[in-house]
Design a protein around this motif. Structure first.
Motif, short mmCIF file in Angstrom:
data_model
loop_
_atom_site.label_atom_id
_atom_site.label_comp_id
_atom_site.label_asym_id
_atom_site.label_seq_id
_atom_site.Cartn_x
_atom_site.Cartn_y
_atom_site.Cartn_z
N SER A 89 6.63 -18.57 -4.24
CA SER A 89 6.83 -17.22 -3.70
C SER A 89 8.26 -16.75 -3.85
N THR A 90 9.21 -17.61 -3.53
CA THR A 90 10.61 -17.19 -3.64
C THR A 90 11.05 -17.06 -5.09
N LEU A 91 10.41 -17.79 -6.00
CA LEU A 91 10.74 -17.69 -7.42
C LEU A 91 10.22 -16.39 -8.03
N LEU A 92 9.03 -15.95 -7.62
CA LEU A 92 8.41 -14.79 -8.26
C LEU A 92 8.86 -13.46 -7.70
N TRP A 93 9.45 -13.44 -6.52
CA TRP A 93 9.89 -12.15 -5.98
C TRP A 93 11.05 -11.54 -6.77
N PRO A 94 12.05 -12.30 -7.22
CA PRO A 94 13.05 -11.69 -8.11
C PRO A 94 12.43 -11.13 -9.38
N LEU A 95 11.42 -11.81 -9.92
CA LEU A 95 10.74 -11.30 -11.10
C LEU A 95 10.01 -10.00 -10.78
N ALA A 96 9.39 -9.94 -9.60
CA ALA A 96 8.70 -8.70 -9.20
C ALA A 96 9.69 -7.54 -9.07
N LEU A 97 10.86 -7.80 -8.52
CA LEU A 97 11.87 -6.74 -8.40
C LEU A 97 12.41 -6.34 -9.76
N PHE A 98 12.62 -7.30 -10.64
CA PHE A 98 13.08 -6.99 -11.99
C PHE A 98 12.05 -6.13 -12.72
N LEU A 99 10.78 -6.48 -12.57
CA LEU A 99 9.71 -5.69 -13.18
C LEU A 99 9.64 -4.30 -12.57
N SER A 100 9.86 -4.21 -11.27
CA SER A 100 9.81 -2.92 -10.58
C SER A 100 10.93 -2.00 -11.04
N ALA A 101 12.10 -2.56 -11.31
CA ALA A 101 13.22 -1.74 -11.75
C ALA A 101 12.93 -1.05 -13.07
N ARG A 102 12.00 -1.60 -13.85
CA ARG A 102 11.66 -1.03 -15.15
C ARG A 102 10.43 -0.15 -15.10
N THR A 103 9.71 -0.16 -13.99
CA THR A 103 8.46 0.60 -13.90
C THR A 103 8.43 1.60 -12.76
N MET A 104 9.37 1.52 -11.81
CA MET A 104 9.31 2.34 -10.61
C MET A 104 10.31 3.50 -10.68
N THR A 105 9.79 4.72 -10.48
CA THR A 105 10.65 5.91 -10.51
C THR A 105 10.57 6.72 -9.23
N GLU A 106 9.53 6.57 -8.44
CA GLU A 106 9.32 7.39 -7.25
C GLU A 106 9.46 6.54 -5.98
N VAL A 112 10.55 -0.92 -2.37
CA VAL A 112 11.26 -2.20 -2.25
C VAL A 112 11.10 -2.77 -0.84
N SER A 113 11.17 -1.91 0.16
CA SER A 113 10.99 -2.38 1.54
C SER A 113 9.60 -2.98 1.73
N ALA A 114 8.60 -2.36 1.15
CA ALA A 114 7.24 -2.90 1.26
C ALA A 114 7.12 -4.25 0.55
N LEU A 115 7.79 -4.39 -0.59
CA LEU A 115 7.77 -5.68 -1.28
C LEU A 115 8.40 -6.79 -0.44
N ILE A 147 0.06 0.00 1.29
CA ILE A 147 1.05 1.03 0.95
C ILE A 147 1.36 1.00 -0.55
N LEU A 148 1.55 -0.18 -1.10
CA LEU A 148 1.93 -0.29 -2.51
C LEU A 148 0.82 0.20 -3.44
N ILE A 149 -0.44 -0.14 -3.13
CA ILE A 149 -1.53 0.33 -3.97
C ILE A 149 -1.77 1.82 -3.76
N GLY A 150 -1.77 2.26 -2.50
CA GLY A 150 -2.09 3.65 -2.19
C GLY A 150 -1.07 4.65 -2.73
N PHE A 151 0.21 4.30 -2.72
CA PHE A 151 1.25 5.25 -3.14
C PHE A 151 1.65 5.09 -4.60
N TRP A 152 1.64 3.86 -5.12
CA TRP A 152 2.18 3.64 -6.46
C TRP A 152 1.13 3.11 -7.45
N GLY A 153 -0.12 3.05 -7.01
CA GLY A 153 -1.16 2.62 -7.91
C GLY A 153 -1.51 3.70 -8.91
N ARG A 154 -2.44 3.38 -9.79
CA ARG A 154 -2.90 4.34 -10.78
C ARG A 154 -4.42 4.38 -10.74
#
Length: 534
Positions: A89-106, A112-115, A147-154
């Motif tokens: 879990s602690t290893l994959l959260w930095p990867l999740a944030l790195f991925l989010s920085a390239r995909t998240m605009t709104e 990030v707080s929800a993550l 929150i993450l699926i409802g607001f930022w899902g597709r």
């Protein structure tokens, strides 16, 4: 050792969730600050490796009263089985944030707080040793995921979010009622309330009560894994979730269910687990084969990986229900292996989605020539996903299959279960290699999508260590097994000792884990004792 290390690991992401909205979200500095919190969390979690796991008992234990009048306490700890779930879990959260920085605009602040809030809930579920505390983390996880699926899902994100929440709530209600029943029974026998796992596992309940309670625990955990036929929320949730959350759903959150099945359901209700084990194994293997065929039919890569995850998780459930040392340790190792491989695959698909706004296989082809670095990383991840010898997944699956073949708890069908599991593994290789062939060397069925750019150097540096770990653990599995094996042995010893204890037909009794079972109870065939308890 840091005496309050686990509390620090739980509170730091929560602190990050509270303070990140106060920073400016303009420019890359915002995600760098978030990454800093996550990397500190990863660094602190590495101190868990200093624990003494040779005895298989809890380490880094913290115990404080929370609601003493109800017997509810703050009790956390890790052993060799939960250690690697925390580190994953602690290893994959930095990867999740790195991925989010390239995909998240709104609304990046809320995202990030929800993550970070989700990380606290996940870690809490892996270290909680009080069942009410575990339930609190387990249930609170719904809020950030929703929150993450409802607001930022597709796509049909609201329907996917509601289905995920309703499925999980249905299982959680049954789980809560079962936990309360255990607490009442313990209070009746001991004269003092407690929901501590070390106390509740002393309860030896009547056979019929064990069946109902195991079914309640199992429903909640099988939904989260998910296991057929409780899987229907997963494809929509994975396909609709933002890339980082889709990765975490498969790599980490699904492991919460399998870990809880291993940690709580079987030790608390061993007779019911032994009696219902073959039925649950059939469901897991049916889901394994069903998931493989569904994955074969998918044209959307996220849906394909969702069904693939469901299929591979079936063999983890099989390993747990063998109730053998090889099966338990193999399942624990495979939870880590599967999490790493699926994290890499979902991360790569997420980066592809960010570049092209599509995850359909029909929109891609011949990426091996256009994006060689992406093709290399993707192919290595696929090879790990199909359990190629030399990768970490091969070790866990081999241990589980060997344990299944000799599992007394699955009599009289261990050979059948082994063959079905092997067929699921083979089909997994077929659809995964087919996906790689179509994506990397196939012809595009649609020309509307531009050819994406290759992995940037920063992306290669971030994903590279994850690729390396897949093969390092394949060649040197003892880096993990040296701590998992003692915990698996301790788990099995207590499980078999409690399995030998016979409670009166309609009464619960307290069992002493330090006591040896009576010779007549231990030596009596289990089938005879089960018939006598019905």
């Amino acid at each position: 050792m840091i005496p309050v290390l686990l509390s620090v690991l739980l509170l730091l992401p929560l602190l990050a969730a509270l303070v990140m909205p106060w920073f400016s979200n303009r420019g890359p500095a915002f995600f760098r600050i978030a990454m800093g919190f996550s990397l500190i969390e990863l660094f602190l979690s590495s101190f868990l490796l200093q624990g003494d796991y040779a005895s298989g008992s809890w380490v880094f234990v913290e115990r404080y009263p929370w609601i003493p009048s109800l017997g509810i306490g703050y009790h956390v700890g890790v052993d060799g089985l939960s250690l690697w779930m925390v580190l994953l879990s602690t290893l994959l959260w930095p990867l999740a944030l790195f991925l989010s920085a390239r995909t998240m605009t709104e609304l990046p602040k809320v995202y990030v707080s929800a993550l970070f809030a989700l990380q606290t809930c996940v870690l809490g579920s892996f270290v909680a040793l009080d069942l009410v505390l575990f339930y609190a983390f387990w249930e609170l996880m719904l809020v950030p995921v929703g929150i993450l699926i409802g607001f930022w899902g597709r796509g049909a994100r609201i329907a996917a979010m509601l289905r995920f929440v309703l499925y999980t709530l249905a299982g959680s209600l049954a789980l809560l009622l079962a936990i309360l029943y255990l607490g009442v029974q313990y209070n009746t026998l001991q004269g003092a309330p407690s929901f501590d796992f070390d106390d509740l596992r002393r309860l030896v309940l009547p056979y019929r009560a064990q069946l109902w309670l195991f079914a309640a625990f199992g429903l909640a955990f099988l939904i989260k894994i998910p296991v057929f036929p409780f899987h229907t929320w997963a494809p929509e949730a994975y396909a609709s979730a933002p890339p980082a959350l889709a990765m975490l759903l498969s790599a980490v959150l699904a492991k919460m269910g399998s870990y809880a099945l291993l940690r709580f359901a079987l030790p608390l209700f061993p007779l019911a687990a032994h009696y219902l084990g073959p039925t649950l194994v059939m469901l897991a293997l049916l889901g394994m084969i069903f998931g493989a065929f569904c994955a074969w039919a998918q044209r959307d890569m996220k849906r394909l990986l969702a069904y693939s995850s469901m299929s591979h998780l079936g063999i983890i459930v099989l390993g747990i229900l063998t109730a053998s040392r090889g099966g338990i340790v193999g399942a624990s190792f495979h939870m880590l292996s599967h999490g790493l491989a699926m994290a890499l695959l979902f991360a790569l698909v997420g980066l592809l989605e960010a570049r092209s706004s599509s995850t359909s296989l029909d929109d891609f082809g011949d990426l091996a020539g256009a994006t060689p670095w992406f093709a290399l990383y993707f192919m290595l991840a696929v090879l790990a996903g199909v359990s190629l010898p030399g990768t970490n997944a091969f070790v866990g699956e081999l241990m589980i299959l060997a344990a299944t073949l000799g599992a007394r708890s699955l009599y009289p069908w261990p050979m059948l279960f082994t063959i079905l599991a092997l067929s699921g593994v083979v089909w997994g290789a077929v659809y995964m290699l087919r996906m790689a062939q179509k994506l990397l060397w196939g012809t595009r069925a649609s020309s509307s999508t531009a050819i994406p750019s290759d992995l940037a150097s920063s992306e290669r540096w971030v994903l590279g260590p994850l690729v390396l770990v897949l093969f390092v653990l394949g060649f040197f599995p003892n880096l993990v097994l040296h701590s998992q094996a003692p915990a698996g042995s301790a788990w099995l010893r207590d499980y078999r000792k409690k399995l030998a204890v016979q409670a009166p037909k309609d009464e619960a009794v307290l069992w002493d884990p330090a006591a040896e079972p009576a010779a007549d109870a231990a030596d009596a065939p289990l089938a005879m004792r089960l018939r006598g308890m019905r």
